[in-house]
Motif scaffolding. Structure first.
Motif, PDB file in Angstrom:
ATOM      1  N   LEU A   1       3.345   5.406  -5.643  1.00  0.00           N
ATOM      2  CA  LEU A   1       3.923   5.652  -7.412  1.00  0.00           C
ATOM      3  C   LEU A   1       1.887   6.509  -7.915  1.00  0.00           C
ATOM      4  CD1 LEU A   1       4.300   1.977  -7.641  1.00  0.00           C
ATOM      5  CD2 LEU A   1       6.058   4.191  -8.420  1.00  0.00           C
ATOM      6  N   THR A   2       1.168   6.282  -7.007  1.00  0.00           N
ATOM      7  CA  THR A   2      -0.052   7.205  -7.108  1.00  0.00           C
ATOM      8  C   THR A   2       0.036   8.975  -7.333  1.00  0.00           C
ATOM      9  OG1 THR A   2      -0.890   6.605  -5.683  1.00  0.00           O
ATOM     10  CG2 THR A   2      -1.664   5.575  -7.558  1.00  0.00           C
ATOM     11  N   GLU A   3       0.677   9.500  -5.986  1.00  0.00           N
ATOM     12  CA  GLU A   3       0.632  10.187  -5.084  1.00  0.00           C
ATOM     13  C   GLU A   3       1.695  11.382  -5.486  1.00  0.00           C
ATOM     14  OE1 GLU A   3      -2.289  11.250  -4.189  1.00  0.00           O
ATOM     15  OE2 GLU A   3      -3.460   9.659  -4.327  1.00  0.00           O
ATOM     16  N   ASN A   4       2.658  10.415  -5.959  1.00  0.00           N
ATOM     17  CA  ASN A   4       4.020  11.515  -5.868  1.00  0.00           C
ATOM     18  C   ASN A   4       4.629  11.530  -4.115  1.00  0.00           C
ATOM     19  OD1 ASN A   4       4.432  10.653  -8.842  1.00  0.00           O
ATOM     20  ND2 ASN A   4       2.747  12.296  -9.136  1.00  0.00           N
TER      21      ASN A   4
ATOM     22  N   SER B   1       2.819   8.466   2.274  1.00  0.00           N
ATOM     23  CA  SER B   1       2.028   8.604   3.404  1.00  0.00           C
ATOM     24  C   SER B   1       2.854   8.508   5.105  1.00  0.00           C
ATOM     25  CB  SER B   1       0.364   7.112   2.826  1.00  0.00           C
ATOM     26  OG  SER B   1      -0.333   7.112   4.036  1.00  0.00           O
TER      27      SER B   1
ATOM     28  N   ASP C   1       2.722   1.251  -3.163  1.00  0.00           N
ATOM     29  CA  ASP C   1       0.687   2.346  -4.439  1.00  0.00           C
ATOM     30  C   ASP C   1       0.925   3.638  -4.304  1.00  0.00           C
ATOM     31  OD1 ASP C   1       1.168  -0.845  -5.547  1.00  0.00           O
ATOM     32  OD2 ASP C   1      -0.476  -0.798  -4.482  1.00  0.00           O
ATOM     33  N   TYR C   2       0.991   4.328  -3.253  1.00  0.00           N
ATOM     34  CA  TYR C   2       0.504   5.256  -2.907  1.00  0.00           C
ATOM     35  C   TYR C   2       2.028   6.334  -3.255  1.00  0.00           C
ATOM     36  CZ  TYR C   2      -1.085   9.127   0.142  1.00  0.00           C
ATOM     37  OH  TYR C   2      -1.535  10.941   0.647  1.00  0.00           O
TER      38      TYR C   2
ATOM     39  N   GLN D   1       0.570  -0.778   0.405  1.00  0.00           N
ATOM     40  CA  GLN D   1      -0.214  -0.537   0.151  1.00  0.00           C
ATOM     41  C   GLN D   1       0.842   1.528   0.050  1.00  0.00           C
ATOM     42  OE1 GLN D   1      -2.473  -0.419   3.591  1.00  0.00           O
ATOM     43  NE2 GLN D   1      -3.090  -1.944   2.495  1.00  0.00           N
TER      44      GLN D   1
END
Length: 339
Positions: free
Chosen positions: A22-25, A28, A19-20, A16
């Motif tokens: 990769l998607t949010e730049n 988290s 993935d965060y 997760q």
């Protein structure tokens, strides 16, 4: 491989987290916090183990001493140490670390970030599962992007893969000094084979700030003053600081005063300074002592690196006569630099 319920939970969060990015730049904080909590489940007394490490390092850094002559190359290094990192360099770096540590890194992803995700870092490796780790590298104003940086991060990935394939949950919480030692060992080995003297000197450059931190620590302890209360000018004027001041080819007193102020802003006390700054960089020193060790020795360290074992026992294995060897540390690095 039998993956425990604990590892399944950890691996799911790691996925997760990646993935965060990769998607949010960005990273988290929430997932990072969850990850920390899951890792702590495996180690109830991590706080007291951390303090043990801090106390040990306080003792281990005491005899570390460099001359102005040695430090001047680090302080005045103006060489451009960067090189283009394409798929070719990444493949070469991967191949090098796989052979060096006898590990399969084919599932490790190496990705360039086009906007900065982590401050003060040109590259970092995030563990994911047993073998699916992710290395991210990014432009950093004061950082260097080079093949040996990728080798260093692949060293971290190898460390994760080798230890996690042991299926031993206690190996999740590691001594950061040892993890960094493995990564530096890979980087130093690579630069001995494929680098030049300037690159090898440059690979030790990160220790300069740490050395000032170590000297600041020693001055605080000697004078019985907490880090938060020490006067930056007192540090710069202390005899212990003379070699650092003399290593620059300009009048560096104000520069050092500013750097000590920076240390005080970054770290609330000596314990925090040792744990967050000195402990990882101590891996540089352990790494240079790993250079003459056989592959089995390195892999054995990786397969037993757990905070359940004291760092002291590992240091004794890597540097048997610690105090004698540390007195000769400058020569050890001179040999590595090749001059």
């Amino acid at each position: 491989l039998v993956v425990s319920e604990y590892s399944k939970e950890l691996y799911k969060l790691e996925r997760q987290y990646i993935d965060y990015i990769l998607t949010e730049n960005q990273e988290s904080d929430a997932i990072q916090q969850e990850l920390s909590q899951v890792m702590l489940k495996q180690c109830d007394d991590s706080q007291s183990k951390a303090m043990e490490t801090v106390e040990l390092l306080q003792d281990l850094i005491n005899p570390i001493d460099f001359s102005s002559n040695f430090l001047s190359d680090l302080a005045n290094n103006t060489y451009d140490l960067s090189n283009d990192v394409t798929e070719i360099e990444i493949a070469q770096a991967r191949d090098y670390v796989e052979k060096l540590l006898d590990v399969d890194l084919s599932q490790v992803k190496v990705l360039r970030l086009h906007q900065n995700v982590r401050n003060n870092s040109e590259g970092f490796c995030i563990a994911c599962g047993n073998n699916d780790h992710h290395i991210f590298y990014q432009n950093d104003a004061s950082g260097v992007i080079s093949t040996d940086l990728i080798v260093h991060e692949l060293g971290h990935a190898a460390d994760f893969s080798i230890s996690r394939n042991e299926c031993n949950d206690s190996l999740v919480n590691k001594h950061i000094s040892l993890s960094e030692a493995v990564a530096y060992y890979c980087q130093f080995s690579y630069l001995l084979e494929h680098g030049n003297k300037e690159q090898r000197v440059g690979s030790f450059g990160a220790f300069f700030f740490t050395y000032l931190a170590i000297v600041t620590c020693r001055i605080c302890i000697k004078s019985g003053v907490p880090l938060s209360d020490i006067d930056e000018n007192d540090v710069a004027n202390d005899d212990e600081c003379i070699t650092i001041l003399n290593s620059y080819n300009f009048d560096s007193k104000q520069f050092i005063v500013d750097k000590v102020r920076e240390i005080k802003q970054m770290f609330s006390n000596i314990e925090s300074l040792i744990y967050h700054e000195v402990a990882p960089r101590f891996g540089l020193i352990l790494g240079v002592f790993l250079l003459n060790k056989p592959q089995e020795f390195i892999n054995k360290i990786i397969k037993s690196n757990s905070i359940d074992q004291s760092l002291e026992s590992f240091v004794a294995e890597i540097i048997p006569n610690y105090h004698d060897s540390i007195n000769d540390l400058e020569n050890k690095f001179e040999q590595y630099f090749g001059r």
